[in-house]
Design a protein around this motif. Structure first.
Motif, short mmCIF file in Angstrom:
data_model
loop_
_atom_site.label_atom_id
_atom_site.label_comp_id
_atom_site.label_asym_id
_atom_site.label_seq_id
_atom_site.Cartn_x
_atom_site.Cartn_y
_atom_site.Cartn_z
N PHE A 185 9.19 -5.81 -12.03
CA PHE A 185 7.79 -6.24 -11.99
C PHE A 185 6.97 -5.41 -11.01
N VAL A 186 7.59 -4.94 -9.94
CA VAL A 186 6.88 -4.06 -9.01
C VAL A 186 6.42 -2.80 -9.74
N VAL A 187 7.32 -2.24 -10.55
CA VAL A 187 6.99 -1.03 -11.31
C VAL A 187 5.91 -1.33 -12.34
N ASN A 188 6.06 -2.43 -13.09
CA ASN A 188 5.07 -2.80 -14.10
C ASN A 188 3.71 -3.05 -13.47
N ASP A 189 3.71 -3.77 -12.35
CA ASP A 189 2.46 -4.11 -11.68
C ASP A 189 1.71 -2.85 -11.27
N TYR A 190 2.44 -1.88 -10.75
CA TYR A 190 1.82 -0.63 -10.34
C TYR A 190 1.18 0.09 -11.53
N GLY A 191 1.93 0.16 -12.65
CA GLY A 191 1.41 0.84 -13.83
C GLY A 191 0.20 0.13 -14.43
N LEU A 192 0.23 -1.20 -14.50
CA LEU A 192 -0.88 -1.96 -15.08
C LEU A 192 -2.12 -1.87 -14.20
N ARG A 193 -1.92 -1.89 -12.89
CA ARG A 193 -3.08 -1.76 -11.99
C ARG A 193 -3.70 -0.37 -12.14
N GLU A 194 -2.88 0.64 -12.33
CA GLU A 194 -3.40 2.00 -12.51
C GLU A 194 -4.24 2.10 -13.78
N HIS A 195 -3.80 1.41 -14.84
CA HIS A 195 -4.54 1.43 -16.11
C HIS A 195 -5.85 0.64 -16.01
N HIS A 196 -5.80 -0.56 -15.46
CA HIS A 196 -6.91 -1.51 -15.60
C HIS A 196 -7.66 -1.80 -14.31
N ARG A 197 -7.18 -1.34 -13.19
CA ARG A 197 -7.86 -1.38 -11.90
C ARG A 197 -8.34 -2.79 -11.53
N GLY A 214 9.05 6.96 -3.46
CA GLY A 214 10.46 6.86 -3.77
C GLY A 214 10.91 5.43 -4.01
N TRP A 215 10.21 4.48 -3.39
CA TRP A 215 10.57 3.07 -3.58
C TRP A 215 10.35 2.63 -5.02
N LEU A 216 9.28 3.13 -5.65
CA LEU A 216 9.03 2.80 -7.06
C LEU A 216 10.12 3.38 -7.95
N SER A 217 10.50 4.61 -7.67
CA SER A 217 11.58 5.23 -8.45
C SER A 217 12.89 4.48 -8.26
N ARG A 274 0.81 -1.22 0.00
CA ARG A 274 0.00 0.00 0.00
C ARG A 274 0.85 1.26 0.00
N PHE A 275 2.03 1.19 0.59
CA PHE A 275 2.87 2.39 0.72
C PHE A 275 3.38 2.88 -0.64
N LEU A 276 3.22 2.05 -1.70
CA LEU A 276 3.66 2.47 -3.03
C LEU A 276 2.64 3.36 -3.72
N GLN A 277 1.43 3.40 -3.21
CA GLN A 277 0.35 4.10 -3.89
C GLN A 277 0.36 5.59 -3.57
N GLY A 278 -0.26 6.36 -4.50
CA GLY A 278 -0.46 7.78 -4.27
C GLY A 278 0.51 8.67 -5.00
#
Length: 252
Positions: free
Chosen positions: A163-175, A34-37, A25-29
């Motif tokens: 994959f953490v980065v990809n997962d975040y982006g794909l979830r943002e697109h497709h929820r 900074g962890w995603l970057s 959850r801390f990756l959201q918002g």
């Protein structure tokens, strides 16, 4: 030589990233975590410091082994792997543009009154492409230039953070549909790709092309998450990821 058990464990760990990443959850918002970057920086460092030099070595062998037989091969064979990397970069840029546009399109009503979701077809194109991408990453667990436990762990760590980065982006697109379907397909694709790698060996030149294609895809998939202004990305975390993993790659 790395044991099959070691490869399977790393593949299982990579699959678990997609299954469990939504719990981070801390990756959201916004501003962007900074962890995603930092994860993106690690992935980019791996491509530039490890994969691209490996591609250069492969390219020199391709030039020696392949005699151009037509004008197309003559024009491309000295740069074929870098062209493959460019194709990977361009393909995933196109997919990202399609996904972004679909989010702006309103849903439509069919003649029978049912709702046609504008992003449904785009979801399958997007997830289908990343499923193949993940299968390729799984396959290459067993088919790298450098063998050994350290090489496997460096690759597995870089891809896991990617994959953490990809997962975040794909979830943002497709929820919700990504959580219901997409993440399971991507996790399964890694295991399937690893299984294919155990059973099927491809010619070196084809593996070289796939490795180059993967490099281009990784660069685009990281940069597309970092650059948009609305992300408010963390530059210094990205740099820390690059510098830290570069240091590890140079020392190992």
């Amino acid at each position: 030589m790395v044991s099959i058990v070691g490869v399977v464990l790393v593949a299982s760990g990579l699959a678990a990233v997609h299954i469990g990443a939504r719990r981070l959850r801390f990756l959201q918002g916004v501003p962007r975590s900074g962890w995603l970057s930092l994860c993106g920086g690690v992935s980019v460092a791996y491509v530039f410091v490890h994969l691209l030099p490996e591609i250069t070595d492969h390219q020199s062998r391709v030039v020696e082994a392949v005699e151009p037989t037509n004008i197309v091969l003559e024009a491309t064979h000295e740069r074929s792997l870098f062209i493959a990397a460019l194709v990977g970069f361009t393909l995933f840029y196109g997919l990202e543009q399609i996904a972004r546009r679909s989010r702006r399109e309103p849903d439509r009503r069919a003649t029978d009154g049912t709702t046609i979701h504008s992003g449904a077809s785009v979801f399958w194109i997007h997830i289908g492409s990343f499923t193949a991408y993940n299968a390729l990453i799984g396959y290459l667990l067993l088919h790298q230039e450098e063998t050994g436990l350290s090489s496997l762990l460096l690759y597995g760590t870089a891809m896991g953070l990617h994959f953490v980065v990809n997962d975040y982006g794909l979830r943002e697109h497709h929820r919700e549909v990504y959580d219901r379907v997409g993440r399971w397909l991507l996790a399964g694709a890694i295991l399937v790709g690893t299984l294919i790698g155990l059973l099927v060996g491809l010619p070196e030149i084809l593996i070289s092309l796939l490795l180059a294609f993967l490099s281009g895809g990784i660069i685009l998939n990281v940069i597309k998450e970092e650059l948009p202004r609305d992300r408010e990305s963390r530059f210094w975390a990205f740099v820390a990821g690059i510098m830290g993993y570069t240091g590890i790659l140079l020392l190992v």
